[in-house]
Design a protein around this motif. Structure first.
Motif, PDB file in Angstrom:
ATOM      1  N   ALA A 120       0.810  -1.219   0.000  1.00  0.00           N
ATOM      2  CA  ALA A 120       0.000   0.000   0.000  1.00  0.00           C
ATOM      3  C   ALA A 120       0.844   1.269   0.000  1.00  0.00           C
ATOM      4  CB  ALA A 120      -0.935   0.004   1.206  1.00  0.00           C
ATOM      5  N   LEU A 121       2.114   1.174   0.378  1.00  0.00           N
ATOM      6  CA  LEU A 121       2.932   2.375   0.507  1.00  0.00           C
ATOM      7  C   LEU A 121       3.154   3.119  -0.804  1.00  0.00           C
ATOM      8  CD1 LEU A 121       5.567   1.137   3.113  1.00  0.00           C
ATOM      9  CD2 LEU A 121       3.693   2.758   3.479  1.00  0.00           C
ATOM     10  N   PRO A 122       3.311   2.436  -1.947  1.00  0.00           N
ATOM     11  CA  PRO A 122       3.463   3.192  -3.200  1.00  0.00           C
ATOM     12  C   PRO A 122       2.287   4.102  -3.521  1.00  0.00           C
ATOM     13  CG  PRO A 122       4.261   0.962  -3.513  1.00  0.00           C
ATOM     14  CD  PRO A 122       3.606   1.004  -2.162  1.00  0.00           C
ATOM     15  N   LEU A 123       1.111   3.834  -2.981  1.00  0.00           N
ATOM     16  CA  LEU A 123      -0.012   4.745  -3.192  1.00  0.00           C
ATOM     17  C   LEU A 123       0.298   6.116  -2.616  1.00  0.00           C
ATOM     18  CD1 LEU A 123      -3.039   2.426  -2.286  1.00  0.00           C
ATOM     19  CD2 LEU A 123      -1.896   2.717  -4.508  1.00  0.00           C
ATOM     20  N   ASP A 124       1.025   6.133  -1.515  1.00  0.00           N
ATOM     21  CA  ASP A 124       1.430   7.397  -0.902  1.00  0.00           C
ATOM     22  C   ASP A 124       2.548   8.050  -1.714  1.00  0.00           C
ATOM     23  OD1 ASP A 124       1.299   9.361   1.133  1.00  0.00           O
ATOM     24  OD2 ASP A 124       3.045   8.503   2.101  1.00  0.00           O
ATOM     25  N   GLY A 170       3.184   7.748  -4.765  1.00  0.00           N
ATOM     26  CA  GLY A 170       2.639   8.211  -6.039  1.00  0.00           C
ATOM     27  C   GLY A 170       1.584   9.290  -5.901  1.00  0.00           C
ATOM     28  N   GLU A 171       1.423   9.825  -4.695  1.00  0.00           N
ATOM     29  CA  GLU A 171       0.534  10.952  -4.411  1.00  0.00           C
ATOM     30  C   GLU A 171      -0.925  10.660  -4.739  1.00  0.00           C
ATOM     31  OE1 GLU A 171       2.648  14.133  -6.586  1.00  0.00           O
ATOM     32  OE2 GLU A 171       3.173  14.868  -4.587  1.00  0.00           O
ATOM     33  N   VAL A 172      -1.348   9.431  -4.516  1.00  0.00           N
ATOM     34  CA  VAL A 172      -2.751   9.091  -4.723  1.00  0.00           C
ATOM     35  C   VAL A 172      -3.674   9.922  -3.826  1.00  0.00           C
ATOM     36  CG1 VAL A 172      -4.471   7.257  -4.411  1.00  0.00           C
ATOM     37  CG2 VAL A 172      -2.382   6.815  -5.716  1.00  0.00           C
ATOM     38  N   PRO A 173      -3.355  10.126  -2.535  1.00  0.00           N
ATOM     39  CA  PRO A 173      -4.257  10.961  -1.728  1.00  0.00           C
ATOM     40  C   PRO A 173      -4.460  12.355  -2.313  1.00  0.00           C
ATOM     41  CG  PRO A 173      -2.786   9.733  -0.302  1.00  0.00           C
ATOM     42  CD  PRO A 173      -2.283   9.527  -1.702  1.00  0.00           C
ATOM     43  N   GLN A 193     -12.483  14.248  -1.703  1.00  0.00           N
ATOM     44  CA  GLN A 193     -12.424  13.364  -0.544  1.00  0.00           C
ATOM     45  C   GLN A 193     -10.995  13.281   0.005  1.00  0.00           C
ATOM     46  OE1 GLN A 193     -14.716   9.632  -0.719  1.00  0.00           O
ATOM     47  NE2 GLN A 193     -15.417  10.279  -2.747  1.00  0.00           N
ATOM     48  N   ARG A 194     -10.891  13.269   1.310  1.00  0.00           N
ATOM     49  CA  ARG A 194      -9.585  13.254   1.981  1.00  0.00           C
ATOM     50  C   ARG A 194      -9.187  11.821   2.321  1.00  0.00           C
ATOM     51  NH1 ARG A 194      -7.770  13.938   7.448  1.00  0.00           N
ATOM     52  NH2 ARG A 194      -5.689  14.911   7.498  1.00  0.00           N
ATOM     53  N   MET A 195      -7.964  11.461   1.963  1.00  0.00           N
ATOM     54  CA  MET A 195      -7.453  10.109   2.184  1.00  0.00           C
ATOM     55  C   MET A 195      -6.179  10.173   3.023  1.00  0.00           C
ATOM     56  SD  MET A 195      -6.003   7.408  -0.669  1.00  0.00           S
ATOM     57  CE  MET A 195      -7.605   7.154  -1.410  1.00  0.00           C
ATOM     58  N   LEU A 196      -6.043   9.206   3.928  1.00  0.00           N
ATOM     59  CA  LEU A 196      -4.859   9.119   4.783  1.00  0.00           C
ATOM     60  C   LEU A 196      -4.286   7.714   4.668  1.00  0.00           C
ATOM     61  CD1 LEU A 196      -3.243  10.767   6.893  1.00  0.00           C
ATOM     62  CD2 LEU A 196      -4.754   9.821   8.649  1.00  0.00           C
ATOM     63  N   ILE A 197      -3.026   7.611   4.237  1.00  0.00           N
ATOM     64  CA  ILE A 197      -2.361   6.317   4.106  1.00  0.00           C
ATOM     65  C   ILE A 197      -1.747   5.946   5.457  1.00  0.00           C
ATOM     66  CG2 ILE A 197      -0.615   4.961   2.894  1.00  0.00           C
ATOM     67  CD1 ILE A 197      -2.662   5.898   0.950  1.00  0.00           C
ATOM     68  N   LEU A 198      -2.178   4.809   6.002  1.00  0.00           N
ATOM     69  CA  LEU A 198      -1.714   4.358   7.319  1.00  0.00           C
ATOM     70  C   LEU A 198      -1.054   2.985   7.232  1.00  0.00           C
ATOM     71  CD1 LEU A 198      -4.794   5.457   9.450  1.00  0.00           C
ATOM     72  CD2 LEU A 198      -2.628   6.694   9.122  1.00  0.00           C
ATOM     73  N   ALA A 199      -0.501   2.660   6.074  1.00  0.00           N
ATOM     74  CA  ALA A 199       0.167   1.368   5.891  1.00  0.00           C
ATOM     75  C   ALA A 199       1.539   1.390   6.550  1.00  0.00           C
ATOM     76  CB  ALA A 199       0.295   1.056   4.407  1.00  0.00           C
ATOM     77  N   GLU A 200       2.069   0.202   6.781  1.00  0.00           N
ATOM     78  CA  GLU A 200       3.409   0.058   7.357  1.00  0.00           C
ATOM     79  C   GLU A 200       4.053  -1.207   6.833  1.00  0.00           C
ATOM     80  OE1 GLU A 200       6.779   0.403   8.665  1.00  0.00           O
ATOM     81  OE2 GLU A 200       5.481   2.035   9.373  1.00  0.00           O
TER      82      GLU A 200
END
Length: 295
Positions: free
Chosen positions: A37-41, A43-46, A55-62
């Motif tokens: 899931a980290l590449p979504l962050d 790649g600036e998906v949010p 819509q606001r998105m927060l990436i909380l993967a680890e």
């Protein structure tokens, strides 16, 4: 306290840091899961999704985080950002070994990046009491030992993460084999997965109990990785029962992007891969997610 503010609260690198920084600002989506899931962050998906939909998105993967660790993150997210929806990026490997669950909670590199908060103390104490997490992890967290004595950062030896995001991986059977040995060190039997499946069920129930709608997603991986990854039928059946019981849909995009130019290593999307995923699938999926049962 100096170490607490200079280390745990100095950036927004890890999930609990991000939640502290976002506290009080409601999120339309939170994204949970491990390293896929980290590449979504990166790649600036949010940012793109907010520009496209508001819509606001927060990436909380680890990295390497299984259902038990993500249960703690989800509980903290409910307190801090009250997400309307959650996207859980499913990684099968994270169900089969303690190192991805209790082991991640105990990991000093993550404890170092976990801000000291009463709500998180309660979550960690509960994991020690009920989930077999080593009590020394709670002691470390309360004393700030790892913030004062930096450990090495976790993941797979040689994994460069964001630094390699713009590269294109050259397929290698040896690399895939080594990756499988790392992800599944003890094999992939259903008995090994049962504790994490129970944690996953509790996570889904917790989110559902407060009205947070959940979508579970398998992200694309190359064909060679899919062919090598164990997927025991008994585990698949148990996972399906867990999702059905919670009324949560599973969207499987694992075969959506097979071309090597979409990956920076054996199984993580690069920038081109994230852009293709977002444009072809993810934007529409998140804009109009499948209904949960009774939703």
């Amino acid at each position: 306290m100096i170490a607490e503010f200079r280390v745990a609260r100095a950036s927004a690198e890890a999930p609990f840091q991000r939640l502290l920084a976002a506290r009080g600002a409601a999120a339309d989506w939170v994204v949970l899961g491990a390293s896929h899931a980290l590449p979504l962050d990166w790649g600036e998906v949010p940012r793109r999704f907010e520009e496209d939909t508001g819509q606001r998105m927060l990436i909380l993967a680890e990295t390497g985080a299984g259902p038990l660790y993500m249960r703690m993150v989800a509980d903290q997210a409910l307190r801090d950002v009250a997400p309307a929806r959650a996207l859980y990026v499913l990684d099968d490997f994270a169900f089969f070994d303690r190192r991805w669950n209790a082991g991640r909670i105990e990991d000093r590199a993550l404890l170092r990046l976990t801000p000291l908060r009463a709500s998180t103390v309660a979550l960690l104490a509960g994991a020690v009491r009920a989930e077999g997490v080593d009590p020394r992890a709670l002691l470390d967290y309360l004393t700030g030992f790892s913030k004062l004595n930096p450990p090495e950062r976790f993941p797979a030896q040689g994994w460069e993460g964001e630094a390699a995001f713009d590269r294109v991986h050259r397929p290698s059977r040896h690399a895939v084999r080594a990756r499988m040995e790392f992800l599944y060190p003890g094999g992939a039997e259903l008995a090994q997965a049962r504790p994490a499946l129970e944690d996953f069920a509790r996570l889904l129930d917790r989110l559902g109990s407060v009205g947070t709608r959940v979508v579970v997603l398998r992200l694309p991986v190359p064909e060679a990785f899919r062919a090598a990854a164990p997927r025991p039928p008994a585990f698949e059946a148990a996972l399906s029962r867990t999702l059905d019981a919670a009324g949560v849909p599973l969207v499987d995009l694992s075969a959506a992007l097979d071309a090597p130019e979409f990956y920076f290593d054996t199984d993580h999307l690069n920038r081109a891969g994230v852009e293709a995923l977002y444009d072809r699938h993810l934007r529409d999926l998140l804009s109009d997610p499948p209904e949960t049962e009774g939703g």
